[in-house]
Design a protein around this motif. Sequence first.
Motif, PDB file in Angstrom:
ATOM      1  N   GLN A 271      46.825  39.569  42.864  1.00 56.77           N
ATOM      2  CA  GLN A 271      47.863  40.577  43.111  1.00 56.77           C
ATOM      3  C   GLN A 271      48.032  41.518  41.927  1.00 56.77           C
ATOM      4  OE1 GLN A 271      51.021  37.785  44.056  1.00 56.77           O
ATOM      5  NE2 GLN A 271      51.076  38.483  46.174  1.00 56.77           N
TER       6      GLN A 271
ATOM      7  N   LEU B 271      45.760  44.528  42.004  1.00 56.06           N
ATOM      8  CA  LEU B 271      45.849  45.459  43.127  1.00 56.06           C
ATOM      9  C   LEU B 271      46.869  46.557  42.859  1.00 56.06           C
ATOM     10  CD1 LEU B 271      45.934  42.956  46.137  1.00 56.06           C
ATOM     11  CD2 LEU B 271      44.029  44.445  45.495  1.00 56.06           C
TER      12      LEU B 271
ATOM     13  N   ARG C 133      49.905  44.772  47.121  1.00 57.57           N
ATOM     14  CA  ARG C 133      50.094  43.412  46.613  1.00 57.57           C
ATOM     15  C   ARG C 133      50.632  42.447  47.661  1.00 57.57           C
ATOM     16  NH1 ARG C 133      52.255  44.785  40.416  1.00 57.57           N
ATOM     17  NH2 ARG C 133      50.299  45.812  39.796  1.00 57.57           N
TER      18      ARG C 133
ATOM     19  N   ALA D 270      47.799  40.650  49.588  1.00 59.99           N
ATOM     20  CA  ALA D 270      46.747  40.020  48.787  1.00 59.99           C
ATOM     21  C   ALA D 270      46.056  38.889  49.546  1.00 59.99           C
ATOM     22  CB  ALA D 270      47.330  39.493  47.473  1.00 59.99           C
TER      23      ALA D 270
END
Length: 297
Positions: free
Chosen positions: A198, A201, A206, A209
């Motif tokens: 996460q 990202l 997130r 994920a």
Amino acid sequence: MSIHTSLAASLRRQLSASPDDWEATFRSMVLFDLAADMELGFFLSYYRNFAIPSIASTLHANGEIQQRPMKRSYDTAIVIYELIANGLDSDRGRDMIALLNRVHRNVPGSKDDFLYVLLTLLVVPIRWSRRHAWRQPTPAELAAASRFFTELGSRMNIDGMPETYADAEQFFDRYEAAHVAPSIEGQHLMDATIQVFQSRLPRPLRAFAGQIISVMLDDGRLVSALGLPRATWLSRTTLKGGLAIRNATRRRRPLEQKPHFTPGKAVSSLYPNGYSLGQIGPINVPHSPAARNNELP
């Protein structure tokens, strides 16, 4: 040299590489030619261990992943990249192999368990690259990758390494068919580790994920074992389209001149100013004096 000549020259080099140059061939594959896809493959290989109940139980009992998920994740990657970038018999390579042997000295597990863990690092990145990279791995690269992990296995006293990449795939598939299954420990490890993904990202992604990892794994049995959400048609289509655009762009650019990994340099927020080898690995496992002092000039 034109852009296309640069890529073509790289491909010709990797196609015609001598078997004796296996370490250089694999290094080029991982740090230059197929760098982004090999990294994603190494990343996915880390999760597969959580889907094997016996391995997950050992990792969970150790507690390192739950307590320091980011350090464990990045240190695992650093160790393998240090070995690839420097060579197995370099000073830094020997320090990393010594660390691996100390970490695993009293770890329970069968011969096949240890062999499987090592082969995830061979089979998973190559399978990902075969399916998604901008070009296929060459036969010379497959042979070089197999030789690299055979040599690493020998230095870690792991017997029974398959002789070829095809043999490695057969062992890998047989082992997973017999052992992949859900476990509470495996799902706890997955829950603890997903935060590392996460953090890489963009913020709007997130929350997705788990589903992104499911799409990348592309294996319903594995997704169930890890307690991840099922991939959807939309998520699969998005990944496929995104990779197609990336690969089309990649083919129009020259080969990167800087390696994908530089030993000792900054790695995420964990080592923002770089790292020494003495910082790598579980905090309760002592390092050799050489590793504690082994810093790049």
